[in-house]
Design a protein around this motif. Structure first.
Motif, PDB file in Angstrom:
ATOM      1  N   GLU A 221     -10.867   2.857  -5.631  1.00 50.22           N
ATOM      2  CA  GLU A 221     -11.388   3.179  -7.756  1.00 50.22           C
ATOM      3  C   GLU A 221     -11.807   4.418  -7.659  1.00 50.22           C
ATOM      4  N   TYR A 222     -12.482   4.986  -7.174  1.00 46.11           N
ATOM      5  CA  TYR A 222     -12.343   6.354  -6.950  1.00 46.11           C
ATOM      6  C   TYR A 222     -11.695   7.916  -6.955  1.00 46.11           C
ATOM      7  N   GLY A 223     -10.877   6.574  -6.269  1.00 43.50           N
ATOM      8  CA  GLY A 223      -9.095   8.108  -5.222  1.00 43.50           C
ATOM      9  C   GLY A 223      -9.705   8.250  -4.078  1.00 43.50           C
ATOM     10  N   CYS A 224     -11.022   7.679  -3.326  1.00 43.73           N
ATOM     11  CA  CYS A 224     -10.896   8.040  -1.455  1.00 43.73           C
ATOM     12  C   CYS A 224      -9.780   6.812  -0.841  1.00 43.73           C
ATOM     13  N   THR A 225      -8.877   7.655   0.146  1.00 44.45           N
ATOM     14  CA  THR A 225      -8.106   6.702   0.577  1.00 44.45           C
ATOM     15  C   THR A 225      -7.840   6.390   2.234  1.00 44.45           C
ATOM     16  N   VAL A 226      -8.623   7.455   3.007  1.00 44.87           N
ATOM     17  CA  VAL A 226      -8.938   7.966   4.157  1.00 44.87           C
ATOM     18  C   VAL A 226     -10.081   6.952   4.474  1.00 44.87           C
ATOM     19  N   PHE A 227      -9.728   6.163   5.392  1.00 45.52           N
ATOM     20  CA  PHE A 227     -10.579   5.336   5.878  1.00 45.52           C
ATOM     21  C   PHE A 227     -11.244   5.381   7.467  1.00 45.52           C
ATOM     22  N   VAL A 228     -11.659   4.874   8.420  1.00 43.38           N
ATOM     23  CA  VAL A 228     -12.188   4.594   9.584  1.00 43.38           C
ATOM     24  C   VAL A 228     -12.421   3.270   9.935  1.00 43.38           C
ATOM     25  N   VAL A 229     -11.554   2.987  11.478  1.00 42.60           N
ATOM     26  CA  VAL A 229     -11.318   1.936  11.749  1.00 42.60           C
ATOM     27  C   VAL A 229     -12.208   1.432  12.923  1.00 42.60           C
ATOM     28  N   ASP A 230     -12.877   0.313  13.773  1.00 45.86           N
ATOM     29  CA  ASP A 230     -12.382   0.855  15.242  1.00 45.86           C
ATOM     30  C   ASP A 230     -12.770  -0.798  15.978  1.00 45.86           C
ATOM     31  N   ASN A 231     -12.108  -1.867  15.417  1.00 43.29           N
ATOM     32  CA  ASN A 231     -11.705  -2.897  15.649  1.00 43.29           C
ATOM     33  C   ASN A 231     -10.907  -3.909  15.309  1.00 43.29           C
ATOM     34  N   ILE A 232     -10.000  -5.069  15.547  1.00 40.80           N
ATOM     35  CA  ILE A 232      -8.834  -5.985  14.557  1.00 40.80           C
ATOM     36  C   ILE A 232      -9.887  -6.245  13.733  1.00 40.80           C
ATOM     37  N   ASN A 233     -10.617  -7.276  13.550  1.00 41.16           N
ATOM     38  CA  ASN A 233     -11.537  -7.196  12.314  1.00 41.16           C
ATOM     39  C   ASN A 233     -11.496  -6.434  11.085  1.00 41.16           C
ATOM     40  N   GLU A 234     -11.643  -5.118  11.312  1.00 40.79           N
ATOM     41  CA  GLU A 234     -12.254  -4.399  10.340  1.00 40.79           C
ATOM     42  C   GLU A 234     -10.510  -3.903  10.075  1.00 40.79           C
ATOM     43  N   LEU A 235      -9.237  -3.538  10.644  1.00 38.86           N
ATOM     44  CA  LEU A 235      -8.285  -3.103  10.775  1.00 38.86           C
ATOM     45  C   LEU A 235      -7.040  -4.743   9.526  1.00 38.86           C
ATOM     46  N   GLU A 236      -7.580  -5.400   9.788  1.00 34.45           N
ATOM     47  CA  GLU A 236      -7.298  -6.742   9.212  1.00 34.45           C
ATOM     48  C   GLU A 236      -7.235  -6.351   7.587  1.00 34.45           C
ATOM     49  N   LYS A 237      -8.482  -6.081   7.495  1.00 34.40           N
ATOM     50  CA  LYS A 237      -9.303  -5.673   6.337  1.00 34.40           C
ATOM     51  C   LYS A 237      -8.326  -4.746   5.144  1.00 34.40           C
ATOM     52  N   PHE A 238      -7.693  -3.952   5.771  1.00 37.26           N
ATOM     53  CA  PHE A 238      -6.953  -3.347   5.559  1.00 37.26           C
ATOM     54  C   PHE A 238      -5.695  -3.700   4.996  1.00 37.26           C
ATOM     55  N   ILE A 239      -5.298  -4.839   4.824  1.00 35.70           N
ATOM     56  CA  ILE A 239      -3.725  -5.643   4.867  1.00 35.70           C
ATOM     57  C   ILE A 239      -3.562  -5.621   3.422  1.00 35.70           C
ATOM     58  N   PRO A 240      -4.625  -6.116   2.412  1.00 34.00           N
ATOM     59  CA  PRO A 240      -4.146  -6.122   0.896  1.00 34.00           C
ATOM     60  C   PRO A 240      -4.248  -4.783   0.473  1.00 34.00           C
ATOM     61  N   TYR A 241      -4.171  -3.828   1.067  1.00 35.50           N
ATOM     62  CA  TYR A 241      -4.694  -1.799   0.543  1.00 35.50           C
ATOM     63  C   TYR A 241      -3.939  -1.525   1.292  1.00 35.50           C
ATOM     64  N   ARG A 242      -2.137  -2.049   2.112  1.00 36.29           N
ATOM     65  CA  ARG A 242      -2.118  -0.620   2.843  1.00 36.29           C
ATOM     66  C   ARG A 242      -0.349  -0.291   1.845  1.00 36.29           C
ATOM     67  N   GLU A 243      -0.411  -0.076   1.119  1.00 36.48           N
ATOM     68  CA  GLU A 243       0.072   1.050   0.344  1.00 36.48           C
ATOM     69  C   GLU A 243      -0.874   1.877   0.254  1.00 36.48           C
ATOM     70  N   GLN A 244      -1.741   1.482  -0.224  1.00 38.98           N
ATOM     71  CA  GLN A 244      -2.925   2.481  -0.496  1.00 38.98           C
ATOM     72  C   GLN A 244      -4.221   3.603   0.218  1.00 38.98           C
ATOM     73  N   VAL A 245      -4.028   2.989   1.688  1.00 39.20           N
ATOM     74  CA  VAL A 245      -4.808   3.819   2.594  1.00 39.20           C
ATOM     75  C   VAL A 245      -3.974   4.501   3.552  1.00 39.20           C
ATOM     76  N   GLU A 246      -5.085   5.198   4.533  1.00 36.01           N
ATOM     77  CA  GLU A 246      -4.761   5.831   5.469  1.00 36.01           C
ATOM     78  C   GLU A 246      -5.792   5.476   7.207  1.00 36.01           C
ATOM     79  N   LEU A 247      -5.374   5.123   7.892  1.00 39.86           N
ATOM     80  CA  LEU A 247      -6.744   4.847   8.736  1.00 39.86           C
ATOM     81  C   LEU A 247      -6.723   6.117  10.013  1.00 39.86           C
ATOM     82  N   LEU A 248      -8.147   6.291   9.852  1.00 34.50           N
ATOM     83  CA  LEU A 248      -8.487   7.058  11.055  1.00 34.50           C
ATOM     84  C   LEU A 248      -8.769   6.206  11.925  1.00 34.50           C
ATOM     85  N   ILE A 249      -8.643   5.845  13.707  1.00 36.88           N
ATOM     86  CA  ILE A 249      -9.045   4.978  14.509  1.00 36.88           C
ATOM     87  C   ILE A 249     -10.159   5.695  15.114  1.00 36.88           C
TER      88      ILE A 249
END
Length: 399
Positions: free
Chosen positions: A122-150
């Motif tokens: 909502e603020y506009g921050c789109t870069v996030f960090v994940v380190d496991n499959i459970n966390e990666l799955e949380k971003f499925i609903p937001y996959r059009e908005q985010v960029e992830l770092l492993i």
């Protein structure tokens, strides 16, 4: 009152002694505001940011708010051109309140609630960090908005805080996450790591960078989307009571390792302590005293439940001194104000004989001090006095 940095030079740690000008300034602030105090010098924040920027010229610095999350710190660094590393919704609110452009932020907490993700987006921050499959799955609903770092794990027994014990994955797991992200149409932007707090050996960074470069090469070999970012974390060391390598020298091998990355890879970092540790000085006063077991115990109005919380949580050894000048010193103990027996700041320290009301000064008090202080026993936290602010602001006091 604006204080010139050349006068109030608290960052010097070659000697704990205070100059006459420093002593007078401290006494003036105590007369005006009382004690305990924390004196936060924005010029030192600028100095440290510029020093690290010079030492890592091709790295975008994202200040990690965690060690000193004050609005004036954010504003000072924003004016310097810094970016910011966020980990919580509260930190999102802080940078938003200071009008930090969202594109100059990343969200690096590897474990997040769905609300944390939504607040950042909502603020506009789109870069996030994940380190496991459970966390990666949380971003499925937001996959059009985010960029992830492993985030990769690089254990470091030499660091004060081995952050890879709690976060990070293996290189094999990272490749599996990148493959799964491709399957789920989630954009993986790059890799990240943190070699640990107060890392005194730059080879730890070099080894991690080289491993990340190999992972990036393996990504190409596996026909996965190329990675464009490497986050080398924080952990750059500062000197408390022992000297560490000058930052320019420390970063030389890191820059050499970074030069081997593909030119298309953007490098970022998350410094926190290095930027703010030297910028704050504590002022506590003696509430009372007693002789116990051959030592004089001085009870201060600040302690480990307050500004000296880093003694418990951060293993810092703050340089301490007093305003009183006396060639005769006595074995002493500095204790905090609470009724808890563990509230002891320093033992077996040689000090001149102090009177009630005398002041004890702590240097290098910017990182993990006020940020982790409490109101335990209903002793109020030290007031923070802001020095050398931007001309856009007025010198003021933060409660």
């Amino acid at each position: 009152m604006a204080i010139a940095h050349s006068v109030l030079n608290f960052q010097s740690y070659s000697s704990n002694a205070l100059s006459a000008q420093e002593s007078q300034l401290i006494q003036t602030y105590v007369e005006q505001f009382g004690a305990p105090l924390l004196l936060l010098d924005c010029d030192i924040i600028r100095q440290q940011y510029r020093a690290l920027s010079h030492a890592l010229p091709n790295v975008t610095l994202h200040f990690a708010l965690k060690p000193l999350p004050h609005p004036v710190v954010v504003q000072t660094l924003l004016e310097e051109g810094a970016s910011f590393d966020l980990a919580t919704s509260g930190e999102v609110e802080l940078v938003a309140s200071q009008n930090v452009p969202a594109e100059r932020t990343i969200h690096t907490h590897p474990i997040k609630r769905d609300q944390d993700i939504r607040d950042a987006l909502e603020y506009g921050c789109t870069v996030f960090v994940v380190d496991n499959i459970n966390e990666l799955e949380k971003f499925i609903p937001y996959r059009e908005q985010v960029e992830l770092l492993i985030r990769l794990s690089f254990r470091n027994s030499e660091a004060f805080a081995d952050l890879s014990r709690k976060f990070g994955c293996s290189t094999t797991q990272a490749l599996e996450l990148i493959a799964k992200a491709k399957q789920w149409n989630i954009h993986i932007k790059g890799l990240s790591f943190h070699v640990g707090s107060q890392t005194v050996n730059p080879q730890k960074y070099v080894d991690a960078i080289n491993t990340c470069r190999e992972v990036m090469e393996q990504v190409i070999e596996l026909n996965l989307p190329a990675l464009s970012t490497l986050d080398i974390g924080g952990g750059f060391p500062v000197s408390y009571n022992s000297q560490v390598m000058p930052i320019d020298l420390f970063c030389q091998p890191i820059n050499q390792a970074l030069a081997l990355l593909p030119e298309t890879v953007q490098v970022i970092a998350e410094p926190g302590r290095f930027i703010v540790a030297q910028a704050m000085t504590s002022v506590a006063s003696v509430m009372g005293q007693a002789e116990r077991d051959g030592q004089i115990w001085y009870y201060l109005d600040d302690g480990i439940y307050g500004s000296f919380s880093g003694l418990m949580f951060d293993d810092a050894k703050y340089p301490l001194t007093t305003l009183k000048k006396n060639d005769q010193v006595l074995p002493s103990v500095l204790a905090g104000p609470t009724c808890d027996s563990i509230d002891v700041v320093a033992e077996n320290i040689l000090l001149p004989k102090l009177d009630n009301g005398d002041l004890v000064i702590g240097r290098m008090m910017g990182a993990y001090t006020s940020a982790t202080a409490t109101d335990f026993n209903f002793f109020k936290r030290a007031q923070t006095i802001l020095l050398n602010e931007s001309s856009l602001c007025e010198n003021k006091m933060l409660g």
